[in-house]
Write a protein that holds these residues in place. Sequence first.
Motif, PDB file in Angstrom:
ATOM      1  N   GLY A 128       0.760  -1.077  -0.226  1.00 19.62           N
ATOM      2  CA  GLY A 128      -0.053  -0.143   0.061  1.00 19.62           C
ATOM      3  C   GLY A 128       0.856   1.240  -0.023  1.00 19.62           C
ATOM      4  N   HIS A 129       2.202   1.254  -0.573  1.00 20.27           N
ATOM      5  CA  HIS A 129       2.951   2.277  -0.590  1.00 20.27           C
ATOM      6  C   HIS A 129       2.720   3.192  -1.664  1.00 20.27           C
ATOM      7  N   SER A 164      -9.408   7.998  -4.640  1.00 20.06           N
ATOM      8  CA  SER A 164     -10.675   7.526  -4.246  1.00 20.06           C
ATOM      9  C   SER A 164     -11.642   8.591  -5.020  1.00 20.06           C
ATOM     10  N   PRO A 165     -12.801   8.046  -5.004  1.00 25.39           N
ATOM     11  CA  PRO A 165     -13.781   9.104  -5.620  1.00 25.39           C
ATOM     12  C   PRO A 165     -13.925  10.369  -4.944  1.00 25.39           C
ATOM     13  N   GLN A 166     -13.488  10.394  -3.587  1.00 26.08           N
ATOM     14  CA  GLN A 166     -13.566  11.668  -2.561  1.00 26.08           C
ATOM     15  C   GLN A 166     -12.588  12.562  -3.206  1.00 26.08           C
ATOM     16  N   SER A 167     -11.202  12.054  -3.683  1.00 21.72           N
ATOM     17  CA  SER A 167     -10.012  12.707  -4.187  1.00 21.72           C
ATOM     18  C   SER A 167     -10.131  13.308  -5.472  1.00 21.72           C
ATOM     19  N   ALA A 168     -11.096  12.638  -6.133  1.00 22.90           N
ATOM     20  CA  ALA A 168     -11.245  12.899  -7.575  1.00 22.90           C
ATOM     21  C   ALA A 168     -12.677  13.039  -8.166  1.00 22.90           C
ATOM     22  N   PRO A 169     -13.502  13.884  -7.454  1.00 24.43           N
ATOM     23  CA  PRO A 169     -14.852  13.929  -7.789  1.00 24.43           C
ATOM     24  C   PRO A 169     -15.087  14.171  -9.438  1.00 24.43           C
ATOM     25  N   GLY A 226     -11.242  -5.016  -4.056  1.00 25.12           N
ATOM     26  CA  GLY A 226     -11.050  -4.269  -2.802  1.00 25.12           C
ATOM     27  C   GLY A 226     -10.724  -2.946  -3.209  1.00 25.12           C
ATOM     28  N   ARG A 227     -10.050  -2.526  -4.036  1.00 24.39           N
ATOM     29  CA  ARG A 227      -9.668  -1.037  -4.582  1.00 24.39           C
ATOM     30  C   ARG A 227     -10.061  -1.296  -6.017  1.00 24.39           C
ATOM     31  N   THR A 228     -10.238   0.033  -6.613  1.00 22.56           N
ATOM     32  CA  THR A 228     -10.520   0.044  -8.008  1.00 22.56           C
ATOM     33  C   THR A 228      -9.281  -0.281  -8.617  1.00 22.56           C
TER      34      THR A 228
END
Length: 447
Positions: A139-140, A145-150, A256-258
């Motif tokens: 995870g480094h 996320s959708p919140q970081s790139a709406p 789990g993640r996109t």
Amino acid sequence: MKPTSPAGKRTGTYLRLCGAAAAALLLATGTAPAASAAPAPRPSVREAYVSLRGADAPGPAAEDRIRVLKAGSPRARQVLVLEPGQFAAAGSLAPVARQLAARLPDTEVWAVDRREQNLADLDGFRLPPDRAAEHYLGGHYRSRSPQSAPYVGEWGLAVELADLRRVVLAARDGGRRQVVLGGHSWGGTIALAYAGWDFDGRPGHRDLSGLLLIDAGVHDAFAGEGITYRLTAEQADARRARIEGGEVFDEALNMGRTETYAILMQLAGGYATAAPDRPSELAAHLPAWLRPPAGTGVTNAGLVEWLYATHPMVPDISVNPDFTPPAALARALAAPEPALYQWYWPSRLTLDLEAADAFADTDVARRLGLRLRHTREIDVPLYSFQTGLTHGTVNASARWLVGQSRITSATYAENEAMTHLDPLFASPGRNAFVDTAVPFLAGLGRR
């Protein structure tokens, strides 16, 4: 045989390649053209991976960039611009771009990396596989996320085509070069949408000298695979509301993640390329339903073969080893940049492409702001290649397109033994797409 139409004005060529070796290429005369023969070894082609300014679009100005992998001579008189398919990036087109450029010295091939790839953090793939695995599986890396790139919720077909227009105009070089536009899978749908799009009163097809579809199309092109689109206004409104509410990424490959699937596949390619015979440590990190059974002792090379040849997740994501050696696919997967996969695919682009499948200026298309106003005016030569994925509906859709447009010259080719990905990765001399696309592209260059 030649396709016919009620108007009797259209000409066409039908090419069918059968058998694992795809050796029998027959035209109406029953003779095989020289282009179908296995090509002699070719020297490597010149390559460059460059950045172009994209259109002004929602989001940071720094992300108004697209990148292009160029293969071939920059002095070539013709440029083939290729769009990758859904969840795919320019690296998916790199092997076939090299093959085409090697056999067509007067054609440069441009593979497009859409603006979405600016969101991916690919730097860790420059590390050796073990360190890359530690970096990504630990995870480094920068995850979006959708919140970081709406703003990605507004990256639909209009943004994609505005970017693509920048690429096409750069390829035209002020009219000094002719441009053929094409793509694989939904990338071909994007290419067709460009041709029928209204760019402030100018039809997109006027920028082009030809269209090239690789297992792609509109109007139920994928119906033979069981996929059709019948989007209603109510459905379009509901999905747009969900996107505006934060569902900005298409999660069809979410693990789990996109971005997890794309990362795992690139790591698998890196391991298989660097240490093919070593027992796979990555297999344990795959979801249980995707990994080989415990105790099979799969190697790094064997894992790629498992994922893409013997136990593919879906038919769309598979290769036939008769055409594509898994080692060749592994090398394409391993490339640090341009990568084979796109980490983040906009939900709005999925919505718009489903609406564009009707390939007409429908109420739903207008509701979504799609400017498909010139679909019936398209008048450039068309090439369509289909694999066994859709059992014939790709070329059926191409014929439909010819019948409802002003296209007067069309070439249809197929190989039912090939998978959806084989045209992109098959070995030279075993790639039915390349063997049939080369004469089409060479003919355009002589116009």
